[in-house]
Design an enzyme around this catalytic site. Structure first.
Site, PDB file in Angstrom:
ATOM      1  N   ASN A 164       0.793  -1.240   0.000  1.00 27.91           N
ATOM      2  CA  ASN A 164       0.000   0.000   0.000  1.00 27.91           C
ATOM      3  C   ASN A 164       0.821   1.285   0.000  1.00 27.91           C
ATOM      4  O   ASN A 164       0.385   2.297  -0.530  1.00 27.91           O
ATOM      5  CB  ASN A 164      -1.049  -0.013   1.119  1.00 27.91           C
ATOM      6  CG  ASN A 164      -0.454  -0.140   2.492  1.00 27.91           C
ATOM      7  OD1 ASN A 164       0.720  -0.485   2.635  1.00 27.91           O
ATOM      8  ND2 ASN A 164      -1.243   0.125   3.503  1.00 27.91           N
ATOM      9  N   GLY A 241       2.315  -5.612   7.591  1.00 20.75           N
ATOM     10  CA  GLY A 241       1.296  -6.298   6.797  1.00 20.75           C
ATOM     11  C   GLY A 241       0.164  -6.742   7.704  1.00 20.75           C
ATOM     12  O   GLY A 241      -0.056  -6.158   8.769  1.00 20.75           O
ATOM     13  N   GLU A 263       4.375  -4.392  12.402  1.00 23.57           N
ATOM     14  CA  GLU A 263       3.398  -3.322  12.154  1.00 23.57           C
ATOM     15  C   GLU A 263       2.228  -3.981  11.455  1.00 23.57           C
ATOM     16  O   GLU A 263       2.309  -4.290  10.263  1.00 23.57           O
ATOM     17  CB  GLU A 263       4.010  -2.239  11.257  1.00 23.57           C
ATOM     18  CG  GLU A 263       5.175  -1.486  11.862  1.00 23.57           C
ATOM     19  CD  GLU A 263       4.759  -0.487  12.935  1.00 23.57           C
ATOM     20  OE1 GLU A 263       3.547  -0.274  13.131  1.00 23.57           O
ATOM     21  OE2 GLU A 263       5.659   0.059  13.588  1.00 23.57           O
ATOM     22  N   CYS A 297      -3.320   1.283   6.790  1.00 24.62           N
ATOM     23  CA  CYS A 297      -3.527   0.569   8.055  1.00 24.62           C
ATOM     24  C   CYS A 297      -4.119   1.479   9.127  1.00 24.62           C
ATOM     25  O   CYS A 297      -4.729   1.002  10.058  1.00 24.62           O
ATOM     26  CB  CYS A 297      -2.211  -0.027   8.528  1.00 24.62           C
ATOM     27  SG  CYS A 297      -0.916   1.202   8.557  1.00 24.62           S
ATOM     28  N   SER A 454       0.575  10.555  10.945  1.00 21.29           N
ATOM     29  CA  SER A 454       1.933   9.988  10.774  1.00 21.29           C
ATOM     30  C   SER A 454       2.970  11.055  10.502  1.00 21.29           C
ATOM     31  O   SER A 454       2.694  12.055   9.846  1.00 21.29           O
ATOM     32  CB  SER A 454       1.949   9.015   9.593  1.00 21.29           C
ATOM     33  OG  SER A 454       0.935   8.079   9.739  1.00 21.29           O
ATOM     34  N   GLU A 471       8.124   2.422  14.588  1.00 18.40           N
ATOM     35  CA  GLU A 471       8.906   2.877  13.428  1.00 18.40           C
ATOM     36  C   GLU A 471       8.851   4.394  13.354  1.00 18.40           C
ATOM     37  O   GLU A 471       7.829   5.007  13.663  1.00 18.40           O
ATOM     38  CB  GLU A 471       8.352   2.257  12.133  1.00 18.40           C
ATOM     39  CG  GLU A 471       8.613   0.769  12.089  1.00 18.40           C
ATOM     40  CD  GLU A 471       8.339   0.148  10.732  1.00 18.40           C
ATOM     41  OE1 GLU A 471       7.405   0.579  10.028  1.00 18.40           O
ATOM     42  OE2 GLU A 471       9.074  -0.787  10.369  1.00 18.40           O
TER      43      GLU A 471
HETATM   44  P1  NAD Z   1      -0.006  -9.151   3.755  1.00 18.14           P
HETATM   45  O1  NAD Z   1       0.166  -9.554   5.176  1.00 18.14           O
HETATM   46  O2  NAD Z   1      -0.811 -10.024   2.881  1.00 18.14           O
HETATM   47  O3  NAD Z   1       1.409  -8.986   3.042  1.00 18.14           O
HETATM   48  C1  NAD Z   1       2.430  -8.149   3.532  1.00 18.14           C
HETATM   49  C2  NAD Z   1       3.768  -8.671   3.050  1.00 18.14           C
HETATM   50  O4  NAD Z   1       3.976  -9.955   3.597  1.00 18.14           O
HETATM   51  C3  NAD Z   1       3.896  -8.842   1.537  1.00 18.14           C
HETATM   52  O5  NAD Z   1       5.225  -8.554   1.167  1.00 18.14           O
HETATM   53  C4  NAD Z   1       3.625 -10.326   1.344  1.00 18.14           C
HETATM   54  O6  NAD Z   1       4.237 -10.842   0.180  1.00 18.14           O
HETATM   55  C5  NAD Z   1       4.308 -10.870   2.569  1.00 18.14           C
HETATM   56  N1  NAD Z   1       3.888 -12.198   3.006  1.00 18.14           N
HETATM   57  C6  NAD Z   1       2.672 -12.775   2.930  1.00 18.14           C
HETATM   58  N2  NAD Z   1       2.741 -14.033   3.456  1.00 18.14           N
HETATM   59  C7  NAD Z   1       4.025 -14.216   3.857  1.00 18.14           C
HETATM   60  C8  NAD Z   1       4.732 -15.290   4.476  1.00 18.14           C
HETATM   61  N3  NAD Z   1       4.157 -16.445   4.802  1.00 18.14           N
HETATM   62  N4  NAD Z   1       6.056 -15.108   4.727  1.00 18.14           N
HETATM   63  C9  NAD Z   1       6.676 -13.955   4.421  1.00 18.14           C
HETATM   64  N5  NAD Z   1       6.069 -12.916   3.841  1.00 18.14           N
HETATM   65  C10 NAD Z   1       4.754 -13.040   3.575  1.00 18.14           C
HETATM   66  O7  NAD Z   1      -0.580  -7.667   3.804  1.00 18.14           O
HETATM   67  P2  NAD Z   1      -0.924  -6.712   2.576  1.00 18.14           P
HETATM   68  O8  NAD Z   1      -2.217  -7.169   2.005  1.00 18.14           O
HETATM   69  O9  NAD Z   1       0.231  -6.524   1.676  1.00 18.14           O
HETATM   70  O10 NAD Z   1      -1.134  -5.329   3.368  1.00 18.14           O
HETATM   71  C11 NAD Z   1      -2.300  -5.035   3.994  1.00 18.14           C
HETATM   72  C12 NAD Z   1      -2.197  -5.246   5.495  1.00 18.14           C
HETATM   73  O11 NAD Z   1      -1.048  -4.578   5.986  1.00 18.14           O
HETATM   74  C13 NAD Z   1      -3.359  -4.625   6.239  1.00 18.14           C
HETATM   75  O12 NAD Z   1      -3.783  -5.503   7.264  1.00 18.14           O
HETATM   76  C14 NAD Z   1      -2.766  -3.360   6.831  1.00 18.14           C
HETATM   77  O13 NAD Z   1      -3.428  -2.893   7.975  1.00 18.14           O
HETATM   78  C15 NAD Z   1      -1.377  -3.776   7.109  1.00 18.14           C
HETATM   79  N6  NAD Z   1      -0.498  -2.611   7.193  1.00 18.14           N
HETATM   80  C16 NAD Z   1      -0.012  -2.263   8.402  1.00 18.14           C
HETATM   81  C17 NAD Z   1       0.800  -1.147   8.512  1.00 18.14           C
HETATM   82  C18 NAD Z   1       1.339  -0.745   9.844  1.00 18.14           C
HETATM   83  O14 NAD Z   1       2.256   0.064   9.867  1.00 18.14           O
HETATM   84  N7  NAD Z   1       0.835  -1.246  10.955  1.00 18.14           N
HETATM   85  C19 NAD Z   1       1.128  -0.406   7.387  1.00 18.14           C
HETATM   86  C20 NAD Z   1       0.623  -0.798   6.148  1.00 18.14           C
HETATM   87  C21 NAD Z   1      -0.190  -1.922   6.071  1.00 18.14           C
END
Ligand code: NAD
Length: 494
Positions: A164, A241, A263, A297, A454, A471
């Protein structure tokens, strides 16, 4: 109900050519196999990037480990200078980065430019933080010895980022890691790897030593983490993520007791009290909801509005949401781009159908757009019952779900009834109420009378299941440092 005009799908031809020129200049890496990246506005393929095997990922670990030995002992000023130079290059190449962000992720160009400024700011911040004191001296209460605390780099850090904010999520991790003296492997999301590739190429041009920051692009995220997080050279994982993937990575990290920063997902409540300034509340709620088309997020996920202001707030928010121009982010004047993929569009439709079946009212939007591109209309739902799915899960899209409340206690009970605790928002003109409500909100971040909290200077992060660690700010550097102490015996001199 108001309606939104059909999206402007076709990109501005000059901008498209400019975005393609940036792609042509990206460093091409040899790869046995590749995976493809698509523009979410047109669904057209825009690039093929190396699909790293486990062996290639482990080779990157070896190279980073090797380069990290020298870097860990480098003078703080040398690290700061390289980071400063990287910051300057990010700004010089700001338009190229913004074009890539929009092309692979979809957000409007104006928002992509804002992400470049925000993302680069972490690099500037840590170029300044790198030279700050890395230890201190303390006296033992009973005397006879002195404590010297030291901070050392935690070591090889694996950074995993979401789609994102493809630039800012990367710089927010890479910059503090480098400032602390750590080598890194970064795995960007497979949906948006191009911005990270360009940002890291700019780091190399800025003087980051060869091998110190390795980008591993792969379509097999779990094979990558299984192999890399078990490698004994790796000491740290930092992940941004979803909560489900974060908790799986924590289980994996537990085997080697890796330092972990997480995060994770959010479910931000936004509270508007009767005594709020209406314009501030509407504009703040709109910003908190619609940055990145709701795919943030810290996006306002559940809006709770007090009875006395609810009608005026709904009217104001609906007017702003229905006026948004939807379309290809490369065009001028676009207020909202596409969602990231088809799945996201289907989720929005499901959430609207579930909420309306339970009595919610669609004030504007609520519809998908047929044809190419993952477009969904900016949506306002009123009268949302608290048991609707939209009021319980992270929406991650352009739906503002509005509920009403009577008093502060009811609002806080609703706001805190979630396992997630990343961000929350309060709108009121009473300082007492703002601070009291902020204190009682179970979130790591509170926006008071504003929707974009932020900043590189702020310790961004969640509580409860929204994560571990921070962070940005000085705290963000500590995530990449070991704190050690030396206990030095002292002879009495008098
Ligand atoms: P996601 O968890 O599907 O993926 C995030 C990253 O993890 C990607 O690079 C993906 O390829 C990787 N990934 C997925 N499965 C993995 C595994 N088994 N091992 C290693 N890597 C793996 O999330 P997304 O759809 O890309 O992002 C959306 C989510 O991220 C939302 O829940 C959002 O709230 C969260 N987010 C949090 C923050 C924060 O700072 N707290 C910031 C941005 C997004």
């Amino acid at each position: 109900m108001t309606t939104t005009a059909a999206p402007q799908r076709h990109p501005d031809p000059e901008r498209l050519a400019a975005a393609q020129a940036v792609l042509d200049d990206l460093p091409s890496a040899w790869a046995r196999s590749t995976f493809t990246v698509h523009d979410p506005a047109t669904e057209e393929m825009i690039a093929a990037v190396p699909d790293a095997s486990v062996e290639q990922a482990l080779d990157a670990v070896a190279q980073a480990d090797e380069a990290g030995r020298q870097w860990a002992g480098s003078p703080l000023r040398a690290r700061a200078d390289v980071l400063r130079s990287w910051y300057e290059r990010l700004l010089e190449s700001g338009e190229e980065l913004a074009l890539l962000i929009t092309h692979e992720m979809g957000k409007p160009l104006a928002e992509a430019r804002a992400e470049v400024a925000y993302g680069a700011d972490f690099v500037r911040w840590y170029s300044e933080e790198a030279v700050r004191p890395h230890g201190d001296s303390r006296d033992l209460p009973a005397g006879g010895a002195q404590l010297l605390t030291r901070r050392s780099p935690v070591g090889l850090s694996v950074l995993i980022t979401p789609w994102n904010f493809p630039l800012a999520m990367a710089t927010r991790k890479i910059a503090p890691a480098l400032a602390a003296g750590c080598p890194v492997i970064i795995k960007p999301a497979a949906l948006t790897p191009l911005t990270t590739i360009l940002a890291v190429e700019l780091a190399r041009q800025a003087g980051v030593p060869e091998g110190l920051v390795k980008v591993v692009t792969t379509s097999s995220a779990s094979a990558f983490s299984e192999a890399v997080l078990r490698d004994p050279r790796v000491r740290k994982v930092s992940f941004t993520g979803s909560t489900s993937v974060g908790s799986a990575l924590m289980r994996l990290a537990a085997d080697n007791v890796l330092r972990s920063s997480m995060e994770l997902g959010g479910n931000a409540p936004l509270l508007v009290f009767d005594d709020a300034d209406l314009d501030r509340a509407v504009n703040g709620a709109f910003a908190a909801k619609m940055r990145n088309g709701g795919q943030s997020c810290i996006a306002a996920n559940r809006m709770f509005v007090q009875d006395g202001i609810a009608d005026a707030f709904l009217e104001g928010l609906t007017e702003k949401m229905s006026a948004l121009v939807v379309g290809n982010g490369l065009n001028d004047g676009i207020g909202m781009g596409p969602l990231i993929d088809d799945r996201a569009v289907a989720t929005m439709s499901r959430l609207v159908a579930d909420a309306t079946a339970r009595g919610a009212i669609v004030e504007t939007g609520g519809v998908e757009f047929d044809g190419a591109g993952h477009f969904f209309a900016p949506t306002v739902l009123s009268n949302v019952p608290n048991d609707a799915e939209v009021a319980q899960t992270e929406i991650f899209g352009p739906i503002a779900a509005v509920q009403r409340f009577r008093d502060e206690d009811e609002a806080l009970a609703l706001a805190n009834a979630t396992e997630l605790g990343l961000a929350g928002y309060v709108f009121t003109e009473s300082l007492d109420r703002a601070l009291n409500v902020a204190d009682r909100l179970e979130t790591g971040i509170v926006g008071i009378n504003q929707g974009v909290p932020s900043n590189a200077a702020a310790p961004f992060g969640g509580i409860k299941q929204s994560g571990l660690g921070r962070e940005g700010s000085a705290e963000g550097l500590e995530e990449y440092q070991n704190i050690r102490f030396y206990n030095i015996a002292r002879r009495a001199t008098r």
